[in-house]
Design an enzyme around this catalytic site. Sequence first.
Site, mmCIF file in Angstrom:
data_model
loop_
_atom_site.group_PDB
_atom_site.id
_atom_site.type_symbol
_atom_site.label_atom_id
_atom_site.label_comp_id
_atom_site.label_asym_id
_atom_site.label_seq_id
_atom_site.Cartn_x
_atom_site.Cartn_y
_atom_site.Cartn_z
ATOM 1 N N GLY A 229 7.951 4.249 -88.079
ATOM 2 C CA GLY A 229 8.034 2.987 -87.340
ATOM 3 C C GLY A 229 8.811 3.160 -86.049
ATOM 4 N N GLY A 230 9.419 2.060 -85.574
ATOM 5 C CA GLY A 230 10.112 2.066 -84.291
ATOM 6 C C GLY A 230 11.306 2.999 -84.258
ATOM 7 N N SER B 29 22.610 -10.342 -86.654
ATOM 8 C CA SER B 29 22.943 -9.221 -85.752
ATOM 9 C C SER B 29 24.441 -8.938 -85.729
ATOM 10 C CB SER B 29 22.476 -9.546 -84.331
ATOM 11 O OG SER B 29 22.948 -8.539 -83.443
ATOM 12 N N LYS C 177 10.834 -5.240 -79.003
ATOM 13 C CA LYS C 177 11.154 -3.939 -78.391
ATOM 14 C C LYS C 177 9.993 -3.337 -77.606
ATOM 15 C CE LYS C 177 14.941 -2.143 -81.216
ATOM 16 N NZ LYS C 177 15.400 -1.021 -82.037
ATOM 17 N N ASP D 238 18.857 3.780 -78.487
ATOM 18 C CA ASP D 238 18.822 4.277 -79.874
ATOM 19 C C ASP D 238 18.739 5.800 -79.901
ATOM 20 O OD1 ASP D 238 19.040 1.895 -81.265
ATOM 21 O OD2 ASP D 238 16.881 1.573 -81.392
ATOM 22 N N ASN E 249 15.437 -1.141 -75.970
ATOM 23 C CA ASN E 249 16.436 -1.930 -76.704
ATOM 24 C C ASN E 249 17.568 -2.426 -75.804
ATOM 25 O OD1 ASN E 249 18.038 0.344 -76.356
ATOM 26 N ND2 ASN E 249 18.908 0.222 -78.423
HETATM 27 P P1 NAP Z 1 9.814 -0.488 -88.675
HETATM 28 O O1 NAP Z 1 9.331 -0.290 -87.280
HETATM 29 O O2 NAP Z 1 9.331 -1.639 -89.476
HETATM 30 O O3 NAP Z 1 9.469 0.881 -89.471
HETATM 31 C C1 NAP Z 1 9.738 1.044 -90.832
HETATM 32 C C2 NAP Z 1 9.015 2.289 -91.356
HETATM 33 O O4 NAP Z 1 9.337 2.412 -92.752
HETATM 34 C C3 NAP Z 1 7.492 2.220 -91.254
HETATM 35 O O5 NAP Z 1 6.979 3.498 -90.975
HETATM 36 C C4 NAP Z 1 7.075 1.784 -92.664
HETATM 37 O O6 NAP Z 1 5.837 2.271 -93.046
HETATM 38 C C5 NAP Z 1 8.132 2.477 -93.505
HETATM 39 N N1 NAP Z 1 8.322 1.797 -94.769
HETATM 40 C C6 NAP Z 1 8.733 0.517 -94.962
HETATM 41 N N2 NAP Z 1 8.808 0.244 -96.268
HETATM 42 C C7 NAP Z 1 8.396 1.369 -96.909
HETATM 43 C C8 NAP Z 1 8.234 1.706 -98.287
HETATM 44 N N3 NAP Z 1 8.518 0.837 -99.262
HETATM 45 N N4 NAP Z 1 7.786 2.945 -98.593
HETATM 46 C C9 NAP Z 1 7.494 3.831 -97.619
HETATM 47 N N5 NAP Z 1 7.638 3.562 -96.301
HETATM 48 C C10 NAP Z 1 8.086 2.344 -95.959
HETATM 49 O O7 NAP Z 1 11.405 -0.605 -88.700
HETATM 50 P P2 NAP Z 1 12.444 0.153 -87.743
HETATM 51 O O8 NAP Z 1 12.778 -0.700 -86.587
HETATM 52 O O9 NAP Z 1 11.933 1.524 -87.506
HETATM 53 O O10 NAP Z 1 13.759 0.192 -88.662
HETATM 54 C C11 NAP Z 1 13.767 0.998 -89.825
HETATM 55 C C12 NAP Z 1 15.176 1.100 -90.404
HETATM 56 O O11 NAP Z 1 16.033 1.731 -89.469
HETATM 57 C C13 NAP Z 1 15.817 -0.241 -90.752
HETATM 58 O O12 NAP Z 1 16.498 -0.077 -91.967
HETATM 59 C C14 NAP Z 1 16.800 -0.463 -89.619
HETATM 60 O O13 NAP Z 1 17.923 -1.221 -90.018
HETATM 61 C C15 NAP Z 1 17.222 0.966 -89.307
HETATM 62 N N6 NAP Z 1 17.721 1.109 -87.934
HETATM 63 C C16 NAP Z 1 19.023 1.424 -87.757
HETATM 64 C C17 NAP Z 1 19.526 1.579 -86.474
HETATM 65 C C18 NAP Z 1 20.975 1.929 -86.283
HETATM 66 O O14 NAP Z 1 21.499 1.740 -85.181
HETATM 67 N N7 NAP Z 1 21.643 2.464 -87.268
HETATM 68 C C19 NAP Z 1 18.695 1.388 -85.360
HETATM 69 C C20 NAP Z 1 17.330 1.064 -85.580
HETATM 70 C C21 NAP Z 1 16.858 0.929 -86.880
HETATM 71 P P3 NAP Z 1 4.448 1.634 -92.512
HETATM 72 O O15 NAP Z 1 4.408 1.990 -91.049
HETATM 73 O O16 NAP Z 1 3.414 2.294 -93.315
HETATM 74 O O17 NAP Z 1 4.567 0.147 -92.737
#
Ligand code: NAP
Length: 294
Positions: free
Chosen positions: A137-138, A20, A71, A107, A92
């Site tokens: 996703g989230g 983190s 979360k 977020d 969060n």
């Molecule tokens: P999550 O809940 O696991 O969601 C990920 C999403 O991406 C899901 O819909 C998943 O599909 C899809 N996915 C994963 N691998 C894939 C692939 N190979 N091809 C197509 N779709 C794919 O994760 P999250 O919490 O939303 O986080 C997602 C990203 O956002 C991460 O990289 C995280 O670091 C970033 N993020 C950044 C911030 C920031 O402050 N900048 C804040 C939050 C998150 P399925 O549902 O079908 O599995």
Amino acid sequence: MPITGTTRLLGVIGDPIAHSLSPVMHNAALAELGVDAVYVAFPVAVDGLETAIAGFNVIGVQGFSVTIPHKQAIVPLLAELTPEAQAVGAVNTVWRTERGWAGTNTDVAGFMAPLRGLRDGGLRDWSGRTALVLGNGGAARAVVAGCGQLGFAVVQVVGRSVQKLADFKQSWVTSPLPSALTVHSWADLPTLLPTADLIVNTTPIGMHTTAAQSPLAAEHLALAPDHAVVYDLIYTPRPTQMLSLAAQRGLNTLDGLEMLVQQGAVALELWLQQPVPVATMRQALEDWLAAQAT
Ligand code: NAP
């Protein structure tokens, strides 16, 4: 500020948590403010959430951030939820109230912040525009809620699971989302891209082991309008492959660092009840990431 018997405790719970970046930016801000508090990372496994929160009650933790996998699981343990947390269905940031713990989702504000004053310095009006969101996703939930608040007329969400997309759409039925929300498969991209004013990657494609990959190919980006903004929530590597391709195409780009900074700043303001030094938080993260990259 030395850590003493009066130092207040803030932190982040998650698993894994050692990676983190939140302690870096929060402790930089606390030091600059001269506030007698420290922010630490607490490794809390899935089955340890209730015990951890009960322990936080007893030892007087002032507030904490929440990340994967807690979360959503933390929601039933809270006494109050903000409308943002209710809309997103995930929390969060948690702080103490007289009635118990309260939770919100910063977020949403973090996502919106760089879109509001994009590059040209002035406020950017997104009302009536179309957003294309990759992933369901989230983080996509915070993005959709943010797009709603920014006034987008249409939000198109692309995913790989028909069932998850249907559930995602259904979950917004009772939310005050002004935009038309539609869900699509990745195969629909060629028809979606020409009308996308904003393209947001919320998948992890482009991070870590997939750093050489992009969720959108150059041929996809060629279909986007010249004025489109391409926003990747990933903050390392900088730039991601998708943002490199978008820049080569001449499109405006944003990475996830500012979202990370701004969601953290909103959280720290909630805990401290005072303005926080956002520039210091941003600089601390940039310095940290630059040091890791060498
Ligand atoms: P999550 O809940 O696991 O969601 C990920 C999403 O991406 C899901 O819909 C998943 O599909 C899809 N996915 C994963 N691998 C894939 C692939 N190979 N091809 C197509 N779709 C794919 O994760 P999250 O919490 O939303 O986080 C997602 C990203 O956002 C991460 O990289 C995280 O670091 C970033 N993020 C950044 C911030 C920031 O402050 N900048 C804040 C939050 C998150 P399925 O549902 O079908 O599995």
